[in-house]
Design a protein around this motif. Structure first.
Motif: not given
Length: 288
Positions: A14, A77, A79, A91, A93, A151
């Motif tokens: 994050d 990943s 975000v 977020y 993504i 999401r």
């Protein structure tokens, strides 16, 4: 006997304006289960890059097993997290990333077969590689826990119907419930009516509805339980729902009555909302 849970899904960084924190809803659930004395394992994938190595280091530093986390040639990943004036998170993504290509292996089939529960979410099903792996593993699971975790734009009602139809326990928030009401043409006007229609439509034994600072509901075998939640000064909402779900699962598997399960889950969810990031440290004191 120590209970065993396997979760599958996202592992990521994050990225906040002030820096990055390890996260991903599925990883957060697995890590919170581990903190609460459940033998927790996590199926996911990272890239062969610095971000991936740092995530494995983070999990290892929390004494969390990493043997079911695969490495592939997609990037790890990340975000982007934005917080609004009410500290609610949105977020951004990126796709595709490593957890979009989680492979089915003999090792993860065996882990799911041996577990007391298997936790999955819709986001990890956005790509057919990981979706097919999840659908295969669901056939092996004893207790299937679906954290719907919508999401935008990474879901379709068709995929959600498949995932709902196999769930034993569902966690949903108020916005997700409204989406399902509209897509499935439910006629209920109250949360209770909508939860009962959802339960009946997909034959789901237990549904947990979270309603932010207003607490949570559980519908089990047509009986509704309610908890008003705990008031806290919110730092950010990142990971609060994940810690709530992990506590719900852990307390349920440990045999607490449903109203106690709900109380414990609300306590931990509110504590995490009062702290920065998804994975603050806590111990048994959080329940007192």
């Amino acid at each position: 006997m120590t209970k065993k849970v396997v979760a599958i899904g996202e592992i990521l960084w994050d990225v906040f304006p002030e820096g990055k924190k390890a996260g991903g809803s599925s990883m957060n659930v697995a890590l919170n289960l581990h903190k609460q004395g459940i033998k927790s394992q996590f199926i996911s994938a990272i890239g062969d890059d610095e971000n991936g190595k740092e995530l494995l280091t983070f999990l290892s530093s929390n004494h969390f097993p990493i043997h079911l986390i695969q490495t592939n040639n997609l990037p790890t990943s990340t975000v982007e997290v934005q917080l609004d004036a009410q500290h609610q998170a949105t977020y951004t993504i990126v796709a595709p990333v490593a957890w979009d290509a989680i492979q089915l292996t003999e090792e993860n089939v065996a882990a799911v077969k041996n577990a007391d529960a298997f936790v999955y979410c819709s986001l990890t099903c956005r790509n057919e590689n990981s979706r097919n792996t999840i659908l295969s593993l669901l056939k092996e699971a004893k207790l299937k826990v679906f954290d719907i975790n919508l999401r935008p734009p990474f879901y379709t009602i068709e995929t959600l119907k498949v995932l709902l139809s196999v769930a034993d326990i569902l966690k949903v928030n108020e916005h997700e419930l409204l989406y399902l009401k509209n897509e499935l043409a439910f006629t209920g006007n109250t949360d209770e009516q909508l939860l009962k229609q959802l339960s009946n439509t997909f034959n789901i034994n237990m549904i947990c509805l979270t309603v932010g600072e207003k607490g949570a509901y559980v519908l089990q075998e047509n009986k509704l339980y309610q908890h008003k939640g705990y008031r806290v000064e919110v730092a950010d909402t990142v990971g609060a729902g994940d810690s709530f779900l992990a506590t719900f699962i852990a307390s349920y598997l440990k045999g607490y009555p449903i109203d106690t399960v709900l109380d414990r889950a609300c306590k931990v969810g509110s504590f995490v909302a009062s702290q920065a990031g998804a994975n603050p440290d806590y111990g048994e004191e959080v329940f007192h």
